[in-house]
Design a protein around this motif. Structure first.
Motif, PDB file in Angstrom:
ATOM      1  N   LEU A   1     122.845  14.120  70.006  1.00  0.00           N
ATOM      2  CA  LEU A   1     122.022  13.311  70.996  1.00  0.00           C
ATOM      3  C   LEU A   1     121.866  12.013  70.234  1.00  0.00           C
ATOM      4  O   LEU A   1     121.516  11.830  69.268  1.00  0.00           O
ATOM      5  CB  LEU A   1     121.071  13.945  71.355  1.00  0.00           C
TER       6      LEU A   1
ATOM      7  N   PRO B   1     119.928  20.043  77.889  1.00  0.00           N
ATOM      8  CA  PRO B   1     121.219  19.638  77.543  1.00  0.00           C
ATOM      9  C   PRO B   1     122.249  20.816  77.964  1.00  0.00           C
ATOM     10  O   PRO B   1     121.823  22.095  77.743  1.00  0.00           O
ATOM     11  CB  PRO B   1     121.163  19.412  75.972  1.00  0.00           C
TER      12      PRO B   1
ATOM     13  N   LEU C   1     125.553  21.479  70.253  1.00  0.00           N
ATOM     14  CA  LEU C   1     124.331  20.930  69.761  1.00  0.00           C
ATOM     15  C   LEU C   1     123.864  21.608  68.469  1.00  0.00           C
ATOM     16  O   LEU C   1     123.342  21.052  67.436  1.00  0.00           O
ATOM     17  CB  LEU C   1     123.036  20.583  70.552  1.00  0.00           C
TER      18      LEU C   1
ATOM     19  N   ARG D   1     121.552  10.556  75.308  1.00  0.00           N
ATOM     20  CA  ARG D   1     122.851  10.658  75.881  1.00  0.00           C
ATOM     21  C   ARG D   1     123.449  11.604  74.781  1.00  0.00           C
ATOM     22  O   ARG D   1     123.145  11.642  73.671  1.00  0.00           O
ATOM     23  CB  ARG D   1     123.586   9.502  75.808  1.00  0.00           C
ATOM     24  N   TYR D   2     124.952  12.065  75.072  1.00  0.00           N
ATOM     25  CA  TYR D   2     125.634  12.580  73.876  1.00  0.00           C
ATOM     26  C   TYR D   2     126.162  11.633  73.045  1.00  0.00           C
ATOM     27  O   TYR D   2     126.637  10.635  73.595  1.00  0.00           O
ATOM     28  CB  TYR D   2     126.609  13.489  74.509  1.00  0.00           C
TER      29      TYR D   2
ATOM     30  N   THR E   1     129.210  11.710  69.965  1.00  0.00           N
ATOM     31  CA  THR E   1     130.280  12.429  69.340  1.00  0.00           C
ATOM     32  C   THR E   1     130.359  12.090  67.927  1.00  0.00           C
ATOM     33  O   THR E   1     129.823  11.046  67.420  1.00  0.00           O
ATOM     34  CB  THR E   1     131.760  12.002  70.009  1.00  0.00           C
TER      35      THR E   1
ATOM     36  N   ARG F   1     125.305  21.163  76.628  1.00  0.00           N
ATOM     37  CA  ARG F   1     126.327  21.384  75.449  1.00  0.00           C
ATOM     38  C   ARG F   1     125.483  22.056  74.448  1.00  0.00           C
ATOM     39  O   ARG F   1     125.551  21.539  73.370  1.00  0.00           O
ATOM     40  CB  ARG F   1     126.902  19.990  75.498  1.00  0.00           C
TER      41      ARG F   1
ATOM     42  N   VAL G   1     128.417  18.347  68.676  1.00  0.00           N
ATOM     43  CA  VAL G   1     128.126  17.083  69.357  1.00  0.00           C
ATOM     44  C   VAL G   1     126.570  16.748  68.927  1.00  0.00           C
ATOM     45  O   VAL G   1     125.967  17.580  68.578  1.00  0.00           O
ATOM     46  CB  VAL G   1     128.043  17.290  71.052  1.00  0.00           C
TER      47      VAL G   1
END
Length: 149
Positions: free
Chosen positions: A13, A50, A56, A114-115, A117, A52, A11
């Motif tokens: 950012l 974060p 990352l 924000r994340y 994809t 995740r 993922v």
């Protein structure tokens, strides 16, 4: 299969680069900031950590929004714990020095990060096209509205 499956997800950012006018200006600013850090490694500091992290650090990048368009990215190397003068814990997102220009993609303003994809991330510009001028914002917006960009 023996043991736990390895998480291969990635993922990214996405973050606004407030006050930046161009990818070149972002690169120059980061270069100047890196000179002030003992190890010379630029990091972007943020209040939130974060959740995740594994995704990352599995090939993730931070995509920079400059003047309403995603137009560059940098690979995330690691996340360092930082403490401000107020004693509050923050996240230092350590970034690779190379800023990679991407195909420009419009992005509305938002706060924080924000994340993003991999499927939604814009492609890197081919090496020979990195110096091309971006389309005017009005034209990019019109092309995005009809689904071309």
């Amino acid at each position: 299969m023996v043991g736990n499956p390895v998480n291969k997800k990635t993922v990214h950012l996405i973050k606004l680069s407030v006050g930046t006018e161009s990818v070149e200006q972002l690169t120059e600013w980061q270069s100047q900031r890196a000179k002030l850090v003992p190890d010379g490694q630029y990091y972007h500091q943020t209040r939130m950590w974060p959740k995740r992290v594994d995704e990352l650090l599995n090939g993730g990048s931070i995509y920079w929004v400059i003047k309403g368009e995603i137009c560059a990215r940098q690979r995330i190397l690691r996340l360092d714990e930082k403490f401000g003068e107020d004693g509050v814990r923050r996240c230092g997102i350590v970034l690779a020095p190379e800023v990679v220009p991407t195909v420009c993609a419009l992005k509305r303003p938002f706060q924080g990060w924000r994340y993003l994809t991999p499927e939604d991330a814009p492609a890197d510009l081919p090496k020979g096209r990195a110096q091309e001028d971006a389309l005017p914002v009005e034209l990019s917006r019109a092309l995005a509205d009809i689904g071309v960009l």
